[in-house]
Structures are given as C-alpha cells and as structure tokens.
Design an enzyme around this catalytic site. Structure first.
Site, PDB file in Angstrom:
ATOM      1  CG  HIS A  39       8.339  55.503  69.490  1.00  0.00           C
ATOM      2  ND1 HIS A  39       7.749  54.689  68.554  1.00  0.00           N
ATOM      3  CD2 HIS A  39       8.774  56.589  68.800  1.00  0.00           C
ATOM      4  CE1 HIS A  39       7.835  55.261  67.362  1.00  0.00           C
ATOM      5  NE2 HIS A  39       8.442  56.416  67.481  1.00  0.00           N
ATOM      6  CE  LYS A  79       5.130  58.999  65.913  1.00  0.00           C
ATOM      7  NZ  LYS A  79       6.404  59.058  65.220  1.00  0.00           N
TER       8      LYS A  79
HETATM    9  C1  BG6 Z   1       9.881  58.874  65.215  1.00  0.00           C
HETATM   10  C2  BG6 Z   1       9.578  60.286  65.605  1.00  0.00           C
HETATM   11  O1  BG6 Z   1       8.758  58.057  65.395  1.00  0.00           O
HETATM   12  O2  BG6 Z   1      10.944  58.375  66.007  1.00  0.00           O
HETATM   13  C3  BG6 Z   1      10.805  61.157  65.473  1.00  0.00           C
HETATM   14  O3  BG6 Z   1       8.534  60.806  64.800  1.00  0.00           O
HETATM   15  C4  BG6 Z   1      11.955  60.553  66.234  1.00  0.00           C
HETATM   16  O4  BG6 Z   1      10.543  62.480  65.929  1.00  0.00           O
HETATM   17  C5  BG6 Z   1      12.149  59.103  65.861  1.00  0.00           C
HETATM   18  O5  BG6 Z   1      13.126  61.294  65.923  1.00  0.00           O
HETATM   19  C6  BG6 Z   1      13.186  58.440  66.732  1.00  0.00           C
HETATM   20  O6  BG6 Z   1      13.459  57.167  66.235  1.00  0.00           O
HETATM   21  P1  BG6 Z   1      14.873  56.485  66.457  1.00  0.00           P
HETATM   22  O7  BG6 Z   1      14.702  55.124  65.885  1.00  0.00           O
HETATM   23  O8  BG6 Z   1      15.879  57.329  65.744  1.00  0.00           O
HETATM   24  O9  BG6 Z   1      15.082  56.490  67.937  1.00  0.00           O
END
Ligand code: BG6
Length: 498
Positions: free
Chosen positions: A236, A144
């Site tokens: 997500h 993404k």
């Molecule tokens: C990413 C986002 O996809 O996921 C970020 O672009 C975010 O903004 C991150 O901080 C969070 O991922 P994780 O694995 O740290 O929860």
C-alpha cells in the site's frame, strides 16, 4: 449528485475461499452494492467455492448476513442472492472440480477466479484450474501477501504465471481502489497547476502516513508472520509513493501507468545495513489506550514473546532527476491515536520574506491528500488575516471535502476493483515486475533489522509510535504533521520565514 453506472458484460465470478473472512467482509458486500447500483447484468453468476460442505441455500443464507442490513429493498436482496451458487471444492484434492467445470463449461460469459485463500493455495488452485480446462481465457485475482520476500514472491508469481498470462492476472492492492488514491492521478494530471512545481526545486519533502487505531484484531496468526513492513509498506505505502512520485503517463492504459510506477520503484535508493539504522524505525505496541479504554499490548495478543513490528517509519529517497534530495517519510502503525491516512506534499518556503517580523511566520505551502477517514484535499496557503491593524499573515486551507462536494456514498475500494476485473482494466492492479521491485527494496531492510539483533522499540498503545520515529524525521530538520497540530506545524524549522 447521481453517479454514472456502466453495466458490465455478463460474467461468472468464482470466489474460491467463499466462506472466508475476505469474501464475507469485502467481496460479497461489494458485489451486492454494485448489483444495487444496477451495474451487474442479468444472468451474471457468483459462484462460491470452498472446502466447507454446504449447499447453495446455506451459502445464500450466509451471504444474506454478510451483505448486512444496508437498508436495501427485499427485491434487491433477493435478486442478488439468486445469483449465488455454491460448490464444495477441495483445492488440493479432487472434490468439486468436476461440478465446477460442469457449471462453467456451457457458459460463454467472462470468467473470473478470485483466489480469496491463503497464498499457499495459489499454485495448487491454478494448477487445478488448468487441469480441468477452466483457465483458458479466464482471469485470476490474487491478493497479498504475494510472498514474504523477493524469492517467495517470485515463486508465487511463477506458479500463477505458469497457467495464466500476465494480462489475465489481477494482483489486488485495495489502496489503489480508494477514491482519493485515484484522485491523486486526477489532481496531478488533469490540472496544469501542480505539475510544474512537482519536483525537487519546489517540494521540500513528502510525508505518507497510514495510521490505524485498531490492533491486530484476531489476525495475529497472519500478522505475526508479516509485520508492518510486509503488511503495509511493501504494497500500500509504496503504491502511494509511486503515484505521488511517478512521471505523467502517456495514458491511463494499464502498462503506461505501471511502467511509470515501476521506474519509481527501481529508482528507490536501497537501504543497506549502515543506512537502515538511521533511516528506519520499527516499533511494537505495549498495553495502553485504544477503542475508548485500556487495551493489551501486542505480545499479550499474540500470547508469546515476539519481535514482529507493529509500527514502521522510513526515510526513502528516489534517485532521479525530479526527486533527488527530496525525502519521502513513510510511517504506518497499529494502535496509533487516530485513524488517518494522508499524503502531505510539503513545498519549499518562499525565497524572501517581504512582510517583516510583525506579520508572523510565512509558512511553506502544503498539499494534504487525505484518504481516510474523511476524504479530502487541502491546499494550505498563507493569507492576510482579515481586518484592519496591519499586515498579519495566517495559514488557511483551501479545502475540498468529497463528502461535502459530492454528497454521495463513497464506494468501497473492492467495488471499483471487482468491476475493473470484469471490464478487463488492469490499470489499478499491480504487475508482476512491480511487486518484485517493491520486494527488492524491502528485503535489505528486513535483513538489516534481523541482523541488528535488536527488538522493535516499544511504544504505548494510543501514541504515535516510538520516540525514534520523531527522531528519524527531526534529524532532517522536519516534523511529522499530525492532525490537530497540523495547522500550527511549521514542518521544517528552517523552512519558515519569521
Ligand atoms: C490490509 C492490512 O491490507 O490493510 C491490514 O493487511 C490493514 O493490516 C488494512 O489493517 C488497512 O486497510 P484500510 O483500507 O482499512 O486502510
């Protein structure tokens, strides 16, 4: 407990954008860990390609720093670094393509192109790969943002699809590589206990929270064009919702799982201009507390006035037989008080309280699946408080902490996902129609927010978002479960029997 390591087939993995942030922070360290685990076969090559002019020795030196000091032996480091090759490549020009083709043509290994670049380069890169005869039988990995709305996502998908068949396209959502997210499938479909009660007859509502303490961390350039809805919810959080809500797939075959997720996305009740005001809240953090001290507001970080949301809360509904009437509350934001990602399934209360007033509240059961920071599954139950003195009830958690139960290093999501690409397993990757269905639900929310003319509501860094987020869930008679207050939270005032 030792984990089982399956060595994969020899491969050539070309990371385009190999000098960028994603390669340095995630891809190279993940590959190194898999190499240490003995999963990468002799002869497998990792070819870094990027616009920067440098040689393989310089690339290896950068990779050496990127993989960090994770206490490996010098032999392990040397073996990994020896796999790396660098090609100076101009995505939109001619430089480097012949050299890349030369490197790959003689090889019969599995060929993977990881496009760790901005999405604007996906189309020219795919076209370049086709033009140089490199795309045939190869796999391509993209991340993404796949578009910023349905129309642009369709254009990106079409450009990639013009060169690669869908079975060769791996759209990464790194949340699907997280251990607990995969465990959600194990929990639901490898246990007979939950499925019979996994529906509106027994479940009151579901909460999905992805809270971050970090701000935008030097990513304001990208983030300000995206915001929380595009950055976290479209991908997500909707994936978490899908895995929670989908019907049992017939197998873990990629299309069997993805067909079920797609059905959930298609069953999401659209939010229109009228419902969006009641069912969504967006916020933007102001200066406050974080990282153990004072932190600036989002506007100060971006350096100008901006209406991009750093917090979003939504009430989603799924119009199907299983879920009609069960709200799914989604909430995500930056600069919140705690880093915590959790899916909480709140069950309905018992139909009758046989214990009387003196026993205390009979709180509804709750299943909390925590993704981070400490991965665990908690099933909250009512039990009798031990000891004499009559029947007093109390809520306790049956707790399964992965750390305590298995005591193994939890692999980063990218480790699993990269190896799945090499294995040719698309189950944990998003199919084109899924991505587009998610945008189809998100677009009207974005449009309604734009049309409202209202800016996001401010919240102080270090708090749980704007007050409207509390109002959003309380309008339905429920409350957000927050760590700390979790044990005492009743969830739904009318859902407890006193
Ligand atoms: C990413 C986002 O996809 O996921 C970020 O672009 C975010 O903004 C991150 O901080 C969070 O991922 P994780 O694995 O740290 O929860």
């Amino acid at each position: 407990m030792a984990s089982r390591t399956i060595v994969v087939q020899p491969f050539d993995l070309v990371i385009v954008g190999a000098t960028g942030d994603l390669a340095r922070r995630k891809l190279l360290p993940a590959l190194f860990q898999r190499d240490r685990a003995g999963q990468i076969p002799p002869g497998a090559r990792i070819i870094g390609a990027a616009r920067r002019t440098m040689d393989t020795a310089a690339f290896r030196a950068e990779a050496d720093i990127a993989i960090g000091p994770a206490a490996p032996t010098p032999e392990e480091r040397a073996r990994f670094l020896a796999r790396l090759v660098y090609v100076h490549l101009d995505a939109t020009g001619e430089a480097g393509w012949k050299e890349l083709a030369h490197l790959l043509h003689a090889s019969r290994a599995i060929r993977v192109f990881y496009l760790a670049t901005g999405p604007e380069l996906f189309a020219p890169l795919c076209e370049g790969l086709a033009r140089h005869g490199l795309a045939k039988d190869a796999r391509v990995v993209v991340e993404k943002p796949i578009g910023r709305d349905l129309e642009s996502a369709m254009a990106v998908n079409a450009a990639i699809g013009a060169v690669f068949p869908e079975r060769a396209i791996y759209r990464i959502d790194h949340y699907l590589g997280k251990e607990t997210v995969q465990n959600l499938m194990a929990l639901r479909f490898a246990n007979a206990l939950f499925e019979p009660v996994w529906n509106s007859a027994h479940i009151d509502h579901v909460q999905i929270t992805v809270a971050e303490t970090l701000g935008v961390e030097g990513r304001a350039g990208y983030y300000d064009t995206a915001g929380a809805l595009r950055d976290m919810v479209q991908n997500h959080m909707l994936q978490l919702l899908c895995l929670t809500a989908m019907e049992p797939p017939t197998s873990l075959d990629a299309d069997a799982v993805r067909d079920e997720k797609l059905k959930v996305l298609k069953a999401l009740v659209p939010l229109d201009a009228a419902s969006v005001a009641e069912r969504s809240v967006r916020g933007q953090y102001r200066a406050g507390a974080g990282d153990g001290g004072p932190v600036p507001g989002y506007r100060e970080e971006v350096g100008r006035e901006t209406r991009t949301e750093t917090f979003a809360a939504l009430r989603a509904e799924i119009a199907n037989w299983r879920w009609a009437g069960v709200p799914f509350f989604l909430r995500t934001g930056k600069r919140l008080p705690q880093r915590i990602s959790e899916i909480v399934v709140a069950f309905r209360p018992v139909p009758h309280n046989a214990f009387g007033q003196g026993a205390g509240l009979v709180l509804p059961n709750r299943l909390a699946i925590r993704l981070q920071p400490d991965e665990s599954i908690d099933l909250w139950l009512m039990i009798k408080d031990p000891g004499p003195g009559g029947m007093r009830l109390r809520q306790v958690a049956l707790n399964m902490s992965f750390d305590r139960a298995f005591g193994v290093r939890n692999p980063d999501a990218y480790e699993r996902l990269l190896m799945d690409v090499v294995r040719g397993n698309q189950t944990l990757f998003m199919r084109r129609d899924e991505v587009e269905a998610a945008w189809r639900w998100i677009d009207p929310i974005l449009a309604a927010w734009d049309a409202s003319g209202e800016p996001p509501r401010p919240y102080t860094a270090g708090t749980w978002g704007p007050a409207g987020s509390v109002a959003l869930i309380e309008r339905s008679g429920r409350t957000w479960f927050e760590d700390g207050s979790f044990e005492d939270a009743t969830g739904s005032p009318e859902a407890a029997h006193g």
